[in-house]
Design a protein around this motif. Structure first.
Motif, mmCIF file in Angstrom:
data_model
loop_
_atom_site.group_PDB
_atom_site.id
_atom_site.type_symbol
_atom_site.label_atom_id
_atom_site.label_comp_id
_atom_site.label_asym_id
_atom_site.label_seq_id
_atom_site.Cartn_x
_atom_site.Cartn_y
_atom_site.Cartn_z
ATOM 1 N N GLU A 139 5.507 20.059 14.157
ATOM 2 C CA GLU A 139 5.368 21.263 13.332
ATOM 3 C C GLU A 139 6.331 22.359 13.752
ATOM 4 O OE1 GLU A 139 3.312 21.691 10.516
ATOM 5 O OE2 GLU A 139 3.351 19.516 10.826
ATOM 6 N N GLY A 140 6.960 22.205 14.918
ATOM 7 C CA GLY A 140 7.933 23.188 15.379
ATOM 8 C C GLY A 140 7.294 24.368 16.085
ATOM 9 N N ASP A 141 8.094 25.355 16.414
ATOM 10 C CA ASP A 141 7.623 26.523 17.167
ATOM 11 C C ASP A 141 7.136 27.623 16.228
ATOM 12 O OD1 ASP A 141 8.203 25.367 19.641
ATOM 13 O OD2 ASP A 141 10.301 25.977 19.501
ATOM 14 N N THR A 142 6.102 27.328 15.477
ATOM 15 C CA THR A 142 5.511 28.319 14.577
ATOM 16 C C THR A 142 4.414 29.072 15.322
ATOM 17 O OG1 THR A 142 3.797 26.825 13.763
ATOM 18 C CG2 THR A 142 5.950 26.753 12.642
ATOM 19 N N PRO A 143 4.029 30.239 14.828
ATOM 20 C CA PRO A 143 2.907 30.962 15.459
ATOM 21 C C PRO A 143 1.621 30.146 15.496
ATOM 22 C CG PRO A 143 4.130 32.419 14.011
ATOM 23 C CD PRO A 143 4.685 31.047 13.782
ATOM 24 N N ASP A 144 1.348 29.398 14.418
ATOM 25 C CA ASP A 144 0.145 28.562 14.391
ATOM 26 C C ASP A 144 0.205 27.485 15.474
ATOM 27 O OD1 ASP A 144 -0.680 30.065 12.283
ATOM 28 O OD2 ASP A 144 -0.756 28.416 10.817
ATOM 29 N N SER A 145 1.385 26.840 15.601
ATOM 30 C CA SER A 145 1.539 25.790 16.610
ATOM 31 C C SER A 145 1.380 26.353 18.017
ATOM 32 C CB SER A 145 2.895 25.115 16.473
ATOM 33 O OG SER A 145 2.993 24.398 15.263
ATOM 34 N N ALA A 146 1.962 27.524 18.252
ATOM 35 C CA ALA A 146 1.878 28.134 19.576
ATOM 36 C C ALA A 146 0.432 28.470 19.934
ATOM 37 C CB ALA A 146 2.747 29.389 19.625
ATOM 38 N N PHE A 147 -0.311 29.008 18.971
ATOM 39 C CA PHE A 147 -1.716 29.360 19.196
ATOM 40 C C PHE A 147 -2.534 28.114 19.517
ATOM 41 C CE2 PHE A 147 -6.041 29.776 17.565
ATOM 42 C CZ PHE A 147 -6.473 30.951 18.149
ATOM 43 N N VAL A 148 -2.400 27.083 18.707
ATOM 44 C CA VAL A 148 -3.195 25.862 18.890
ATOM 45 C C VAL A 148 -2.789 25.134 20.160
ATOM 46 C CG1 VAL A 148 -3.718 23.595 17.918
ATOM 47 C CG2 VAL A 148 -3.695 25.618 16.442
ATOM 48 N N ARG A 149 -1.491 25.092 20.446
ATOM 49 C CA ARG A 149 -1.036 24.419 21.660
ATOM 50 C C ARG A 149 -1.640 25.080 22.902
ATOM 51 N NH1 ARG A 149 3.822 24.747 20.563
ATOM 52 N NH2 ARG A 149 4.137 22.677 19.654
ATOM 53 N N LYS A 150 -1.634 26.392 22.945
ATOM 54 C CA LYS A 150 -2.180 27.116 24.093
ATOM 55 C C LYS A 150 -3.681 26.889 24.224
ATOM 56 C CE LYS A 150 -2.099 31.767 26.148
ATOM 57 N NZ LYS A 150 -1.626 33.172 25.950
ATOM 58 N N LEU A 151 -4.383 26.906 23.095
ATOM 59 C CA LEU A 151 -5.831 26.703 23.114
ATOM 60 C C LEU A 151 -6.196 25.292 23.556
ATOM 61 C CD1 LEU A 151 -8.679 27.795 22.467
ATOM 62 C CD2 LEU A 151 -8.346 26.994 20.115
ATOM 63 N N PRO A 207 1.111 24.869 1.038
ATOM 64 C CA PRO A 207 0.802 23.961 2.152
ATOM 65 C C PRO A 207 -0.286 24.494 3.075
ATOM 66 C CG PRO A 207 2.877 25.094 2.543
ATOM 67 C CD PRO A 207 2.497 25.376 1.116
ATOM 68 N N VAL A 208 -1.013 23.552 3.661
ATOM 69 C CA VAL A 208 -2.045 23.905 4.636
ATOM 70 C C VAL A 208 -1.413 24.014 6.021
ATOM 71 C CG1 VAL A 208 -3.870 22.754 3.330
ATOM 72 C CG2 VAL A 208 -2.631 21.482 5.098
ATOM 73 N N SER A 209 -2.136 24.634 6.932
ATOM 74 C CA SER A 209 -1.704 24.737 8.322
ATOM 75 C C SER A 209 -2.127 23.478 9.074
ATOM 76 C CB SER A 209 -2.308 25.973 8.994
ATOM 77 O OG SER A 209 -2.068 25.952 10.390
ATOM 78 N N VAL A 210 -1.172 22.606 9.344
ATOM 79 C CA VAL A 210 -1.482 21.386 10.094
ATOM 80 C C VAL A 210 -1.999 21.718 11.492
ATOM 81 C CG1 VAL A 210 -0.551 19.227 11.023
ATOM 82 C CG2 VAL A 210 0.122 19.994 8.738
ATOM 83 N N PRO A 211 -1.406 22.685 12.211
ATOM 84 C CA PRO A 211 -1.967 23.031 13.524
ATOM 85 C C PRO A 211 -3.431 23.477 13.465
ATOM 86 C CG PRO A 211 0.248 23.908 13.341
ATOM 87 C CD PRO A 211 -0.125 23.388 11.982
ATOM 88 N N LEU A 212 -3.787 24.240 12.445
ATOM 89 C CA LEU A 212 -5.180 24.662 12.309
ATOM 90 C C LEU A 212 -6.092 23.470 12.087
ATOM 91 C CD1 LEU A 212 -7.406 26.772 12.057
ATOM 92 C CD2 LEU A 212 -6.734 27.103 9.663
ATOM 93 N N VAL A 213 -5.649 22.510 11.280
ATOM 94 C CA VAL A 213 -6.424 21.287 11.059
ATOM 95 C C VAL A 213 -6.574 20.522 12.369
ATOM 96 C CG1 VAL A 213 -6.410 19.023 9.938
ATOM 97 C CG2 VAL A 213 -5.851 21.068 8.617
#
Length: 343
Positions: A139-151, A207-213
């Motif tokens: 998904e790349g370095d998106t804000p959503d990806s960064a948030f989910v990765r850290k969590l 599109p939906v947020s794949v990181p959120l899913v």
């Protein structure tokens, strides 16, 4: 010394059985109905089977049977059962001819709660982490990806949460009711939900947020680590599980974890994830405090529901068709088109 030889998974209608089990659940009360037998469930590591014992309208005999089975249930004692396996009201059921409570030292200990096993649990854990990390990287370095990765990194490395998560059952009875079942279920939901989200984005606009899913799939059932406990007799709901429920427990765990690692600005993303956890049972009648309100929540809900139902179907008796109380219908075996003869 007695040694267990016959397991629940091998019991088919028509065979006689004399072996040891744990009383998993009482199905009758202390007073006889006059028309129904004494009913209870038996279990070993391979599953649960119903059992019933007739008392010939003899009230004293009923009370004696009830006291014996109740004692075994309450004190988690092993029972020796002699009977015949039958179909009774659409389910496999042992018609009991004789039952006695065994004392410690009379038998070799045997596993009573099913487990995926250490090797498989550790393999699934590694695979789930790898899968989540790979999809987040895509998904790349998106804000959503960064948030989910850290969590998720905080969860995967947590010294208390992760060991409990790996060993927890997925439910008390109906699906993934096995040590490690929560992990297996979660990994399946993660793959189903992530694949659906990717397909959605390739097919539709907005599109939906794949990181959120991904985060919702991994954490949707985390509250079960506090809602269930594994004993000798059964998988049981804890006090918190009965009075609060795994959905609210899960929301609390995720909120507390997020508060440890995120700043105030980062916390703005948390409500969407909490909504997925809150709504993953879909409807109020199935225990959801709120119903899904956006596509990512629908995706996790349906992935969760699909995996739970398919795992339940996979554990129905080998002799299908059989009635499923969970699904409230008769389930037929998988259809083998290749074996059909031309009409």
């Amino acid at each position: 010394m007695l040694k267990k030889e016959v397991w629940v998974k091998d019991l088919v209608p028509g065979i006689s059985v004399t072996d040891m089990f744990i009383v998993a659940e009482m199905g009758s009360g202390p007073r006889p109905s006059g028309k129904e037998p004494l009913k209870f469930n038996l279990r070993d590591r391979t599953g649960i089977i119903r059992a019933h014992a007739w008392y010939d309208q003899d009230i004293d005999k009923y009370r004696e049977l009830y006291d014996l089975v109740s004692e075994a249930y309450e004190e988690e004692k092993v029972v020796m059962v002699e009977g015949v396996v039958k179909f009774y009201k659409g389910e496999r059921d042992i018609e009991i001819k004789r039952i006695e409570v065994l004392e410690e030292g009379e038998f070799e200990e045997f596993p009573t709660i099913a487990s995926l096993g250490d090797e498989r649990i550790e393999r699934l854990w590694r695979e789930m982490i790898s899968f989540a990390e790979k999809r987040l990287d895509e998904e790349g370095d998106t804000p959503d990806s960064a948030f989910v990765r850290k969590l998720l990194e905080a969860f995967f490395s947590h010294p208390e949460l992760s060991p409990r998560f790996k060993r927890s059952p997925g439910a008390k009875y109906y699906h993934h009711a096995i040590e490690g079942g929560l992990l297996e279920h979660t990994y399946n939901v993660l793959r189903l939900a992530t694949g659906t989200a990717i397909l959605f984005n390739r097919t539709y606009e907005n599109p939906v947020s794949v990181p959120l899913v991904i985060a919702g799939a991994v954490l949707h059932d985390i509250g079960k680590i506090e809602a269930y406990a594994v004993g000798r007799r059964d998988i049981r709901e804890t006090y918190e599980g009965q009075t609060i429920g795994h959905i609210f427990l899960g929301m609390r765990i995720v909120l507390e974890l997020a508060q440890e690692i995120f700043s105030g600005e980062e916390m703005r993303k948390l409500p969407a994830l909490l909504h997925i956890i809150a709504s993953h049972h879909g409807y109020a009648e199935f225990g959801a405090p709120v119903e899904p309100r956006f596509p990512e929540a629908f995706i996790v809900y349906y992935a969760d529901d699909l995996d739970a139902k398919l795992e339940h179907i996979s554990r129905l008796p080998k002799e299908l068709p059989a009635f499923s109380e969970m699904l409230r219908r008769v389930i037929y075996p998988p259809q083998d088109w290749g074996s059909s003869e031309p009409g």
